[in-house]
Design an enzyme around this catalytic site. Sequence first.
Site, PDB file in Angstrom:
ATOM      1  CG  HIS A 138      42.026  42.544  32.691  1.00 32.67           C
ATOM      2  ND1 HIS A 138      41.999  42.095  33.992  1.00 32.67           N
ATOM      3  CD2 HIS A 138      42.047  41.431  31.901  1.00 32.67           C
ATOM      4  CE1 HIS A 138      42.007  40.765  33.990  1.00 32.67           C
ATOM      5  NE2 HIS A 138      42.040  40.349  32.744  1.00 32.67           N
ATOM      6  CB  CYS A 198      38.708  47.578  40.825  1.00 30.79           C
ATOM      7  SG  CYS A 198      38.252  49.292  40.602  1.00 30.79           S
TER       8      CYS A 198
END
Length: 235
Positions: free
Chosen positions: A119, A170
């Site tokens: 993440h 992303c």
Amino acid sequence: MAIDYYAVDFLVGLTPPMLKKPRLWLLVAIVALGTMAGTSFAVAASRVALVIGNGAYQRVPRLPNPLNDASDVGASLERLGFSVRRLTDATFDNMRRAFIEFGRETTGSEIAIIFFAGHGIEVGGENWLLPVDAELRSDLDVASEAINLKTLMLQVSKASRLGFVLLDACRSNPFAASMQRSVRTRTVERGFARVEPEDNILVAYAAREGTTAGDGNGRNSPYTEALLKNRGAGR
């Protein structure tokens, strides 16, 4: 070797404005890795890499691909002659220590690469990578619980030829719904903010700035799968 839009233009035959397209940034990453395959160095220590895969997040749903992505990219880099340090499901302290130690290894190296799958979020125009123990109850907690992209860039900048940061991260902010905003309101955006190439550093995203990338349905994310299928960096 300075890496800017015009150096990339030399590598892939593209004009600088075209590099705003995410698929072309992926091409840049693939070509750069492929170029390394044909270059020989006296010792493996001249090529160093830190490969991180964070999937087992403790307070948000786990990600299915990062451990596979990190494992496969690490193996591919070893075949390219890199000395690879691996880290999986890392806490904040694990990541902090790993970057410090890796920074020492990059001193005297010719090429240094950091690959991160997991993440990542943008807060207030800054890009952050999330360890598996992040809570992020407030946007003010980000600086204490996440790793700034600038930290990665600083560590790879010590390489004499090229510092390369590959981010398969992303994704949408998993803490967006629960994260409290400070009085000095800072934006919490989708994806990552744009980073301009500087000196000998190149940063490659899995998706265009301000957008998100998916995990895909296979063993690897689409971004990592594309890197691995390249002849120079493939399995």
